[in-house]
Design a protein around this motif. Structure first.
Motif, PDB file in Angstrom:
ATOM      1  N   SER A 338      48.440 -27.694 -35.106  1.00  0.00           N
ATOM      2  CA  SER A 338      47.470 -28.327 -35.999  1.00  0.00           C
ATOM      3  C   SER A 338      48.058 -28.476 -37.394  1.00  0.00           C
ATOM      4  O   SER A 338      48.685 -27.556 -37.918  1.00  0.00           O
ATOM      5  N   ARG A 339      47.861 -29.647 -38.016  1.00  0.00           N
ATOM      6  CA  ARG A 339      48.373 -29.849 -39.371  1.00  0.00           C
ATOM      7  C   ARG A 339      47.445 -29.246 -40.421  1.00  0.00           C
ATOM      8  O   ARG A 339      47.863 -29.007 -41.545  1.00  0.00           O
ATOM      9  N   LYS A 340      46.198 -28.991 -40.061  1.00  0.00           N
ATOM     10  CA  LYS A 340      45.245 -28.402 -41.003  1.00  0.00           C
ATOM     11  C   LYS A 340      44.936 -26.968 -40.583  1.00  0.00           C
ATOM     12  O   LYS A 340      44.633 -26.699 -39.430  1.00  0.00           O
ATOM     13  N   VAL A 341      45.044 -26.056 -41.557  1.00  0.00           N
ATOM     14  CA  VAL A 341      44.737 -24.644 -41.312  1.00  0.00           C
ATOM     15  C   VAL A 341      43.659 -24.225 -42.310  1.00  0.00           C
ATOM     16  O   VAL A 341      43.858 -24.319 -43.530  1.00  0.00           O
ATOM     17  N   TRP A 342      42.532 -23.746 -41.798  1.00  0.00           N
ATOM     18  CA  TRP A 342      41.414 -23.368 -42.654  1.00  0.00           C
ATOM     19  C   TRP A 342      41.603 -21.974 -43.225  1.00  0.00           C
ATOM     20  O   TRP A 342      42.154 -21.087 -42.581  1.00  0.00           O
ATOM     21  N   LEU A 343      41.119 -21.776 -44.459  1.00  0.00           N
ATOM     22  CA  LEU A 343      41.129 -20.479 -45.119  1.00  0.00           C
ATOM     23  C   LEU A 343      39.723 -19.896 -45.091  1.00  0.00           C
ATOM     24  O   LEU A 343      38.732 -20.633 -45.026  1.00  0.00           O
ATOM     25  N   LYS A 344      39.611 -18.598 -45.187  1.00  0.00           N
ATOM     26  CA  LYS A 344      38.296 -17.946 -45.131  1.00  0.00           C
ATOM     27  C   LYS A 344      37.392 -18.376 -46.287  1.00  0.00           C
ATOM     28  O   LYS A 344      36.175 -18.405 -46.157  1.00  0.00           O
ATOM     29  N   SER A 345      37.990 -18.708 -47.416  1.00  0.00           N
ATOM     30  CA  SER A 345      37.210 -19.079 -48.596  1.00  0.00           C
ATOM     31  C   SER A 345      36.553 -20.447 -48.454  1.00  0.00           C
ATOM     32  O   SER A 345      35.724 -20.826 -49.280  1.00  0.00           O
TER      33      SER A 345
END
Length: 561
Positions: A338-345
């Motif tokens: 995946s090119r997008k990685v989500w952060l917890k914030s």
């Protein structure tokens, strides 16, 4: 108080594929995958044949039997190359060998991946005297060294070389003639000339001295060694067993060289399980799990001699779910592509691969009030720094990496992000360099790259976009088709000819729409019968014209695109 990280090694066999995952605190940190069509070649030793020497590049291209010639830079040609030739050329002059290793860096550390100890002074003469002309003397020495190596390497020469970087893109393997054989506690230098180095991570002087004296007492004449970090506080018997295994491997190499003809593989590095255990097994690994009885037994056999106290941590997986799902890391494995990685914030990072570098863009992902903007930007950037290093390790990304962080006004905050990134990179076994954040919010990182990234090795190029991530608009393709028809009609001057046009379904859709009446329009314009057909094998920027009846393709004959 230093936080203790819980580490696990999960070894998963599925068909012909073996996956080894390093898990830290429940999250996937590193993933190593090996398939029959993508076997690792780092550390493999070949008897190669010099194809050509390019003095301007200060390098030689060596045929080792791979698709592309290997690249051997003069700086990777050992000063003991004559010793190698003595093994493989019967007519070598008796006085043509050099066994001196005075140029070796006696404190070169092993990187933990079986990397080469290649620190070297220039050839010949003494060190330059202190003074204003010291730099010019160094330049003269480098030039002298280059000329010496160029004169020694000749086309069709046989040379013993080792792979230190795997082929990447259209580049061949990076090679060295400084042969090393990596073991659990040390790296053997067959032509080390008695030099012994200790990993810089072994800090205590007393322990460094003990290890050096022990290994020196065991090494045969002419051999050298680099003592690895895991050798710290180990008993003499374990070090001796490791050295004996390495010496047996070298003896096998010598025997195979007697009848070898280049290009030929002389020595194959340990398989994925043995090499991962050798390089990743540390005292903080609390659990080793395999889903295959064969891998489970191989792990027990290796740990039985290398770290017998850790045998209790080895187990055969018995869960109903697949191994990675059972340990909750299956989603982490899928995220690699995946090119997008989500952060917890709520923020996220975008990872883009280009030909020259990898670009990482950090985004806040949501609006923040102006008075809190600096604080939110710092918080997101700090979280992103940790995740970026994790992704570099996980995806095995190397080369040049440029990170575009969220803009911050306070220079102290930029320093905090830089320090956080440096701290995270300390946990990475790959060597890296990092520059402070620029005024534009950009941070530059270089990370050791010894093989293509996991995404490059395990993924196939998209047939629709050719790896660019963008496909040509279908109306652009339609315009190209109409230009082709116009040119064909003018050159052929044949009326009422019947043609079949094959295009991708996405392009065929507007061409066959009833309201467009495309085929009638083309008949009125060019007096030709064109029938549009959808072909799922074609990309959106491609089209094919055929003569109806004979089936002859005529696209390229009249293409102006």
């Amino acid at each position: 108080m230093k936080k203790t990280v819980k580490k696990q090694l999960l070894m998963n066999k599925s068909g012909d594929e073996i996956q080894v995952a390093l898990v830290e605190d429940g999250r996937l940190a590193e993933l190593i995958i090996e398939r029959p069509d993508s076997l690792r070649s780092i550390g493999d030793i070949y008897l190669g044949r010099v194809h050509k020497v390019v003095e301007g590049l200060k390098a030689a291209f060596v045929d080792i039997g791979q698709k592309s010639d290997g690249f051997l830079h003069f700086s990777d040609v050992g000063t003991t190359s004559e010793d190698y030739r003595a093994l493989i050329e019967d007519d070598e002059d008796d006085d043509g060998t050099e066994s001196s290793q005075d140029g070796k860096n006696s404190d070169q550390a092993s990187s933990g991946k079986g990397s080469q100890a290649s620190g070297r002074d220039t050839a010949g003469g003494s060190r330059p005297e202190k003074g204003g002309d010291g730099r010019s003397q160094q330049a003269e020495k480098r030039q002298s060294y280059t000329q010496m190596i160029a004169s020694k390497l000749k086309p069709n020469d046989s040379i013993l070389v080792q792979v230190i970087k795997e082929p990447i893109s259209n580049k061949g393997s990076r090679l060295t003639s400084d042969i090393t054989i990596a073991g659990r506690f040390m790296v053997l230098l067959p032509f080390g000339g008695g030099q012994i180095a200790v990993s810089r991570r072994v800090v205590a002087r007393k322990e460094r001295s003990r290890l050096k004296n022990l290994v020196r007492s065991m090494l045969p004449d002419g051999f050298g060694a680099i003592i690895r970090t895991v050798a710290e506080d180990q008993e003499e018997e374990l070090l001796k067993k490791d050295l004996e295994k390495l010496l047996v491997k070298w003896q096998q190499i010598e025997e195979k060289l007697q009848d070898a003809k280049p290009p030929q593989l002389i020595f194959k590095e340990d398989n994925i399980i043995s090499s991962v255990l050798r390089d990743s097994l540390t005292s903080d690994v609390t659990e080793l799990v395999a889903n295959s009885p064969a891998i489970h037994q191989e792990t027990l056999n290796y740990i039985g001699w290398a770290a017998p106290e850790m045998q209790k941590n080895v187990s055969l997986y018995q869960g109903k779910l697949p191994l990675f799902e059972g340990y909750g890391i299956a989603k982490d494995v899928e995220s690699i592509f995946s090119r997008k990685v989500w952060l917890k914030s709520g923020g996220y990072i975008i990872i883009e691969h280009t030909e020259a570098m990898v670009v990482v863009d950090v985004n806040s992902g949501r609006y923040a009030a102006k008075k809190e903007q600096e604080e939110n930007s710092l918080r997101t950037n700090l979280e992103a720094a940790r995740e970026i290093v994790r992704q570099l390790r996980l995806r095995d990304i190397g080369g040049i990496i440029v990170v575009d962080f969220i803009d911050m006004l306070d220079a102290k905050n930029a320093k905090k992000v830089y320090d956080a990134m440096k701290n995270e990179l300390r946990h990475d076994r790959a060597k890296s360099n990092i520059l402070p954040m620029s005024d534009f919010g950009l941070m530059q990182i270089t990370r050791e790259r010894i093989r293509p990234s996991l995404m490059q090795r395990m993924g196939d190029q998209c047939p629709a976009c050719g790896g660019t991530g963008v496909v040509q608009a279908r109306y652009t393709t339609i315009n190209q088709i109409e230009r082709w028809l116009r040119k064909y009609a003018l050159q052929r001057k044949v009326k009422f000819q019947k043609l079949d046009l094959y295009v991708s379904p996405t392009v065929a859709e507007p061409l066959t729409a009833e309201e467009r009446r495309t085929e009638l329009k083309w008949f009125l314009q060019h007096l030709m019968f064109v029938r549009v057909k959808a072909d799922e094998s074609l990309r959106s920027d491609d089209f094919r014209f055929y003569l109806r009846g004979s089936g002859q393709e005529i696209t390229s004959d009249y293409s102006d695109l």
